[in-house]
Design a protein around this motif. Structure first.
Motif, PDB file in Angstrom:
ATOM      1  N   THR A 164       0.549  -1.440  -0.072  1.00 33.88           N
ATOM      2  CA  THR A 164       0.236  -0.090  -0.335  1.00 33.88           C
ATOM      3  C   THR A 164       0.872   1.562   0.001  1.00 33.88           C
ATOM      4  O   THR A 164       0.207   2.998  -0.412  1.00 33.88           O
ATOM      5  N   ARG A 165       2.277   1.051   0.418  1.00 37.03           N
ATOM      6  CA  ARG A 165       3.027   2.805   0.118  1.00 37.03           C
ATOM      7  C   ARG A 165       3.400   2.346  -1.131  1.00 37.03           C
ATOM      8  O   ARG A 165       4.224   1.842  -1.936  1.00 37.03           O
ATOM      9  N   PRO A 166       3.278   3.498  -2.093  1.00 34.10           N
ATOM     10  CA  PRO A 166       3.761   3.971  -3.197  1.00 34.10           C
ATOM     11  C   PRO A 166       5.155   4.411  -3.134  1.00 34.10           C
ATOM     12  O   PRO A 166       5.616   4.859  -2.239  1.00 34.10           O
ATOM     13  N   PRO A 167       6.298   4.244  -4.497  1.00 32.74           N
ATOM     14  CA  PRO A 167       7.134   4.821  -4.249  1.00 32.74           C
ATOM     15  C   PRO A 167       7.811   6.118  -4.296  1.00 32.74           C
ATOM     16  O   PRO A 167       7.876   6.606  -5.447  1.00 32.74           O
ATOM     17  N   LEU A 168       7.502   6.697  -3.426  1.00 36.07           N
ATOM     18  CA  LEU A 168       7.948   8.416  -3.145  1.00 36.07           C
ATOM     19  C   LEU A 168       8.974   8.550  -2.061  1.00 36.07           C
ATOM     20  O   LEU A 168       9.152   7.575  -1.166  1.00 36.07           O
ATOM     21  N   SER A 169       9.716   9.718  -1.989  1.00 35.62           N
ATOM     22  CA  SER A 169      10.530   9.020  -1.127  1.00 35.62           C
ATOM     23  C   SER A 169      10.186   9.401   0.441  1.00 35.62           C
ATOM     24  O   SER A 169       9.271   9.881   0.618  1.00 35.62           O
ATOM     25  N   PRO A 170      11.661   8.882   1.176  1.00 39.24           N
ATOM     26  CA  PRO A 170      10.708   9.017   2.412  1.00 39.24           C
ATOM     27  C   PRO A 170      10.549  10.282   3.279  1.00 39.24           C
ATOM     28  O   PRO A 170       9.296   9.831   3.989  1.00 39.24           O
ATOM     29  N   LEU A 171      10.659  11.349   3.283  1.00 44.15           N
ATOM     30  CA  LEU A 171       9.702  12.582   3.265  1.00 44.15           C
ATOM     31  C   LEU A 171       8.888  12.335   2.974  1.00 44.15           C
ATOM     32  O   LEU A 171       7.535  13.059   3.670  1.00 44.15           O
ATOM     33  N   VAL A 172       7.844  12.639   1.786  1.00 46.32           N
ATOM     34  CA  VAL A 172       6.944  12.599   1.059  1.00 46.32           C
ATOM     35  C   VAL A 172       6.181  11.326   2.285  1.00 46.32           C
ATOM     36  O   VAL A 172       4.573  11.485   2.241  1.00 46.32           O
ATOM     37  N   LEU A 173       6.563  10.444   2.284  1.00 50.63           N
ATOM     38  CA  LEU A 173       5.497   9.453   3.042  1.00 50.63           C
ATOM     39  C   LEU A 173       5.474   9.557   4.060  1.00 50.63           C
ATOM     40  O   LEU A 173       4.751   9.311   5.045  1.00 50.63           O
ATOM     41  N   LEU A 174       6.651  10.039   5.264  1.00 48.33           N
ATOM     42  CA  LEU A 174       6.724  10.582   6.518  1.00 48.33           C
ATOM     43  C   LEU A 174       5.382  11.594   6.243  1.00 48.33           C
ATOM     44  O   LEU A 174       4.665  11.432   7.978  1.00 48.33           O
ATOM     45  N   VAL A 175       5.770  12.560   5.661  1.00 47.93           N
ATOM     46  CA  VAL A 175       4.418  13.364   5.736  1.00 47.93           C
ATOM     47  C   VAL A 175       2.568  13.146   6.214  1.00 47.93           C
ATOM     48  O   VAL A 175       1.879  13.590   6.518  1.00 47.93           O
ATOM     49  N   LEU A 176       3.426  12.627   4.477  1.00 39.45           N
ATOM     50  CA  LEU A 176       1.520  12.169   3.703  1.00 39.45           C
ATOM     51  C   LEU A 176       1.636  10.621   5.555  1.00 39.45           C
ATOM     52  O   LEU A 176      -0.023  10.992   6.010  1.00 39.45           O
ATOM     53  N   GLY A 177       2.216  10.385   6.473  1.00 40.47           N
ATOM     54  CA  GLY A 177       2.307   9.179   7.542  1.00 40.47           C
ATOM     55  C   GLY A 177       1.739   9.887   8.726  1.00 40.47           C
ATOM     56  O   GLY A 177       0.768   9.527   9.453  1.00 40.47           O
ATOM     57  N   GLN A 178       2.008  11.387   8.354  1.00 44.34           N
ATOM     58  CA  GLN A 178       1.761  11.658   9.873  1.00 44.34           C
ATOM     59  C   GLN A 178       0.395  12.581   9.287  1.00 44.34           C
ATOM     60  O   GLN A 178      -0.764  12.961  10.523  1.00 44.34           O
ATOM     61  N   ALA A 179      -0.074  12.251   8.451  1.00 43.00           N
ATOM     62  CA  ALA A 179      -0.870  13.662   8.252  1.00 43.00           C
ATOM     63  C   ALA A 179      -2.347  12.117   8.288  1.00 43.00           C
ATOM     64  O   ALA A 179      -4.018  12.546   8.664  1.00 43.00           O
ATOM     65  N   MET A 180      -2.305  10.575   8.087  1.00 45.04           N
ATOM     66  CA  MET A 180      -3.331   9.789   8.193  1.00 45.04           C
ATOM     67  C   MET A 180      -3.014   9.862   9.240  1.00 45.04           C
ATOM     68  O   MET A 180      -4.366   9.111   9.932  1.00 45.04           O
ATOM     69  N   TRP A 181      -2.778   9.573  10.466  1.00 45.72           N
ATOM     70  CA  TRP A 181      -2.561   9.401  11.946  1.00 45.72           C
ATOM     71  C   TRP A 181      -3.395  10.522  12.032  1.00 45.72           C
ATOM     72  O   TRP A 181      -4.229  10.250  13.097  1.00 45.72           O
ATOM     73  N   ARG A 182      -3.283  11.464  11.997  1.00 46.23           N
ATOM     74  CA  ARG A 182      -4.031  12.687  12.181  1.00 46.23           C
ATOM     75  C   ARG A 182      -5.016  12.653  12.649  1.00 46.23           C
ATOM     76  O   ARG A 182      -6.290  13.042  13.121  1.00 46.23           O
ATOM     77  N   ILE A 183      -5.761  12.333  11.229  1.00 46.07           N
ATOM     78  CA  ILE A 183      -7.000  12.197  10.191  1.00 46.07           C
ATOM     79  C   ILE A 183      -7.458  10.518  10.798  1.00 46.07           C
ATOM     80  O   ILE A 183      -8.566  10.905  11.955  1.00 46.07           O
TER      81      ILE A 183
END
Length: 444
Positions: free
Chosen positions: A101-120
């Protein structure tokens, strides 16, 4: 004038489930359906050879217990969604395979996306599904769009684009149109972000189409199901209700209106509905979705060990999937939600097909250029649906008039996927809403 215990308006999964439950409780029922078929927003077509494709709702996951029970009862076989191989992330001319489920994006992008999903996830966990307008901070969340929240919490552009594609695919509406409180309620109703992601990776499809159990329920109704019977007015009095249309009139003690709110609002009610309910139907529009299926002699993408699933961040077709039935010809499905669906719907059929096939070529190569078969459905053009998958709450609606979405008005009860507290927007939610409306009547 015919007289029954309950009239059900609408023969989608919600209306059929309500009628089924009422008949099991010993009530007499008539189901009135405006179109010439049962199934509502579930609609299966046939490609050459008799293989099914689902032009409407299609997936069943582990949490869809009511739908699974119906499938088992009626012998509707399912098979796992094709998932062997790699998915694709497509950005312009660049396509990159990935697994899981994790697309091939940079670690920074995945980190920011993961943090936002955690907040949601944390915000969604606070939602009271039966009364989301009572959630702490509901007014603030309902005053902003999902786009506003994403801009504030996802400053990284590519992470935000991916989130927008995911949300648009889930709700069939652009993030700039839907309330953040409504988005959180939908996520909570599906068990949370993680549960939703897991459900999407373990889904199953119906071999003979997702409308199979609905058609079986419709067949059981016999003459109690009346097609081409559009309801134009509902009159409520001391003796119950009178439901009218060109077909004539049917009297009953109760009526269940199992339609999307916008269509329910086109019925004339006497006496008029309370202002809050009327305002709700005026302010709760349908989403928009276009589904298309390109048929090939074989699922050629599997030669490259691809699943057929692609996420496209810059294309009119943001999501594709493999809809090949076991033993059948290759079938790639394209799902176009929200604003992109409106744009494609405005094109001529050949232009629309060219745009969608072009997207498939960018994802899967030149072999996708010449499908041997083609099926599509623009749900906004369907006069008995006017959009898909369902209606949504723009900012400010849920906290002001949202309580009217399933609250009965005298002998008038409301069903439909939009009224479900769990799995809203899915067949499962429609089934549960019909059973809930039937239970309200049985309790009298």
């Amino acid at each position: 004038m015919d007289r029954v215990d309950v009239v059900v308006v609408g023969a989608g999964y919600a209306g059929l489930s309500a009628a089924r439950a009422l008949r099991a409780a010993g009530r007499t029922v008539v189901v009135l359906e405006a179109s010439d078929r049962a199934g509502g927003r579930a609609l299966s077509a046939r490609i050459d050879g008799g293989w099914a494709v689902d032009l409407g709702a299609q997936w069943i996951s582990g949490g869809h217990t009511r739908l699974a029970a119906l499938a088992q009862e009626y012998g509707a076989e399912t098979y796992p969604s094709p998932s062997v191989g790699a998915n694709l992330l497509v950005e312009g001319a660049v396509r990159r395979p990935f697994r899981g489920t994790r697309p091939p994006l940079s670690p920074l992008v995945l980190l920011v996306l993961g943090q936002a999903m955690w907040r949601i996830e944390r915000l969604a966990a606070r939602i009271d599904l039966a009364h989301p307008w009572t959630t702490p901070g509901a007014d603030r969340l309902d005053a902003m769009t999902a786009a506003t929240w994403l801009r504030r919490n996802l400053p990284e552009r590519r992470a935000r684009q991916l989130a927008e594609v995911m949300i648009g695919e889930e709700l069939c509406v652009d993030v700039g149109s839907v309330s953040m409180l409504a988005l959180l309620t939908t996520i909570r109703a599906a068990g949370g972000v993680e549960a939703g992601v897991t459900a999407e990776t373990v889904t199953r499809l119906f071999v003979e189409g997702a409308d199979g159990p609905a058609l079986s329920m419709a067949a059981e109704l016999g003459d109690a199901l009346r097609l081409r019977s559009a309801v134009t007015s509902i009159q409520q009095g001391a003796q119950g209700v009178s439901v009218r249309g060109e077909f004539g009139a049917v009297a009953a003690g109760h009526v269940i209106v199992a339609l999307p709110p916008v269509l329910a609002g086109r019925i004339a009610y006497d006496p008029p509905l309370p202002a809050a309910r009327d305002h709700l139907t005026q302010r709760m529009p349908m989403g928009s979705v276009l589904k298309a299926f390109a048929v090939y002699d074989r699922p050629f993408w599997r030669d490259e060990f691809l699943t057929g699933q692609a996420l496209n961040l810059h294309d009119p077709v943001p999501v594709t999937f493999d809809a090949t039935r076991p033993g059948g010809p290759g079938c790639l499905g394209a799902l176009v939600p929200g604003r992109a669906a409106h744009r494609l719907a405005a094109l001529s059929p050949p232009e629309r097909r060219g745009m969608i096939v072009g997207s498939l070529v960018r994802a899967f190569g030149h072999r996708a250029r010449d499908p041997i078969g083609w099926h599509e459905k623009v749900w906004a053009d369907d006069p008995f649906v006017r959009g898909g998958y369902g209606a949504f709450f723009p900012p400010g609606v849920l906290t002001t008039v949202g309580s009217g979405v399933r609250h009965p008005v005298g002998a008038i009860h409301w069903a439909g996927s939009e009224t479900a507290t769990e799995w809203s927007g899915y067949i499962e939610g429609a089934i549960r809403s019909g059973e809930r409306a039937a239970a309200e009547i049985s309790a009298h």
